[in-house]
Write a protein that holds these residues in place. Structure first.
Motif, short mmCIF file in Angstrom:
data_model
loop_
_atom_site.label_atom_id
_atom_site.label_comp_id
_atom_site.label_asym_id
_atom_site.label_seq_id
_atom_site.Cartn_x
_atom_site.Cartn_y
_atom_site.Cartn_z
N ILE A 80 1.14 -1.05 0.09
CA ILE A 80 0.34 -0.28 0.05
C ILE A 80 0.73 1.01 -0.16
O ILE A 80 1.77 1.40 0.95
N VAL A 81 1.10 1.62 -1.25
CA VAL A 81 1.31 3.24 -1.16
C VAL A 81 0.26 4.99 -0.92
O VAL A 81 -0.34 4.65 -1.08
N ALA A 82 0.68 5.77 -0.56
CA ALA A 82 0.85 7.36 -1.03
C ALA A 82 1.52 8.08 -1.70
O ALA A 82 2.77 7.78 -2.32
N LEU A 83 1.31 8.45 -2.49
CA LEU A 83 1.19 9.76 -3.43
C LEU A 83 2.15 11.07 -3.05
O LEU A 83 1.62 11.17 -1.75
N ASN B 201 -5.45 13.78 -12.06
CA ASN B 201 -7.30 13.49 -11.00
C ASN B 201 -6.29 13.58 -9.85
O ASN B 201 -6.85 12.50 -9.23
N LEU B 202 -4.78 13.12 -9.79
CA LEU B 202 -4.42 12.94 -8.66
C LEU B 202 -3.23 13.41 -7.90
O LEU B 202 -2.83 14.07 -7.93
N TYR B 203 -3.69 13.02 -6.06
CA TYR B 203 -2.79 14.32 -5.52
C TYR B 203 -1.47 13.77 -4.11
O TYR B 203 -2.24 12.67 -4.19
N ARG B 204 -1.21 14.65 -3.75
CA ARG B 204 0.16 13.88 -3.05
C ARG B 204 -1.22 13.14 -1.31
O ARG B 204 -1.87 14.33 -1.38
N GLY B 205 -1.05 11.90 -1.64
CA GLY B 205 -1.57 11.54 0.33
C GLY B 205 -2.18 10.18 -0.54
O GLY B 205 -2.87 9.73 0.48
N GLN B 206 -2.86 10.39 -2.33
CA GLN B 206 -3.52 9.55 -2.57
C GLN B 206 -2.77 8.04 -1.88
O GLN B 206 -2.46 7.71 -2.20
N VAL B 207 -4.14 7.27 -2.02
CA VAL B 207 -3.48 6.14 -1.41
C VAL B 207 -3.81 4.81 -2.67
O VAL B 207 -4.81 4.72 -2.87
N GLY B 208 -2.73 4.07 -3.00
CA GLY B 208 -3.01 2.94 -3.90
C GLY B 208 -2.47 2.27 -3.53
O GLY B 208 -2.10 1.72 -2.80
N ALA B 209 -1.99 1.20 -4.57
CA ALA B 209 -1.34 -0.40 -4.54
C ALA B 209 -0.37 -0.56 -5.40
O ALA B 209 -1.32 -0.53 -6.42
N ALA B 210 0.57 -0.95 -5.02
CA ALA B 210 1.43 -1.70 -6.01
C ALA B 210 0.98 -2.75 -6.71
O ALA B 210 1.93 -3.93 -6.33
N VAL B 211 0.74 -2.57 -8.19
CA VAL B 211 -0.01 -4.47 -8.87
C VAL B 211 0.99 -4.80 -9.58
O VAL B 211 0.61 -6.19 -9.75
N GLU B 212 2.07 -4.29 -10.28
CA GLU B 212 3.40 -4.58 -10.70
C GLU B 212 4.39 -3.92 -10.97
O GLU B 212 4.74 -2.62 -11.00
N LEU B 213 4.63 -4.59 -11.57
CA LEU B 213 6.84 -4.19 -11.44
C LEU B 213 6.96 -4.09 -12.88
O LEU B 213 6.45 -4.93 -14.01
N LEU B 214 7.40 -2.49 -13.18
CA LEU B 214 7.44 -2.46 -14.79
C LEU B 214 9.20 -1.57 -15.13
O LEU B 214 9.80 -1.37 -13.81
N ALA B 215 9.68 -2.20 -15.80
CA ALA B 215 11.00 -1.97 -16.10
C ALA B 215 12.28 -2.59 -15.11
O ALA B 215 12.84 -1.52 -14.38
N GLY B 216 11.71 -3.83 -14.92
CA GLY B 216 12.70 -4.83 -14.28
C GLY B 216 13.01 -3.97 -12.44
O GLY B 216 13.81 -3.94 -11.87
N GLY B 217 11.77 -3.01 -11.90
CA GLY B 217 11.56 -3.21 -10.79
C GLY B 217 12.40 -1.27 -10.35
O GLY B 217 12.05 -0.72 -9.84
N ALA B 218 12.64 -0.91 -11.47
CA ALA B 218 12.62 0.61 -11.49
C ALA B 218 11.42 1.22 -11.30
O ALA B 218 11.37 2.75 -11.45
#
Length: 89
Positions: free
Chosen positions: A11-14, A22-39
């Motif tokens: 669980i991560v926050a911006l 339409n996303l702002y600092r503090g909004q919460v989401g979930a890391a669902v996929e690794l991209l660019a080898g984890g970068a």
């Protein structure tokens, strides 16, 4: 710089505003996929629990983000030796 390793389903926050999405600092989401080898990470932002409808939230945005744009949220003390204390203002 974010020194905490981000894992899938964390669980991560911006940490930045992304008004073009339409996303702002503090909004919460979930890391669902690794991209660019984890970068980078695909982060899914969903609305709150569906209340009386007894369903999970609906995704309203899914976007690739760099580690410095997000921070992992922790729901437990960082160390088992941490002592809880009350903060008064």
């Amino acid at each position: 710089m974010n020194k905490i390793r981000i894992e899938l389903l964390d669980i991560v926050a911006l940490t930045v505003d992304l008004p073009e999405y339409n996303l702002y600092r503090g909004q919460v989401g979930a890391a669902v996929e690794l991209l660019a080898g984890g970068a980078a990470f695909e982060v899914e932002f969903s609305d709150a629990y569906g209340g009386l409808r007894l369903r999970s939230g609906r995704t309203y945005e899914s976007i690739g983000l760099r580690p410095e744009q997000i921070m992992v949220l922790h729901f437990e003390p960082a160390s088992p030796d941490s002592v809880r204390s009350m903060v008064t203002v």
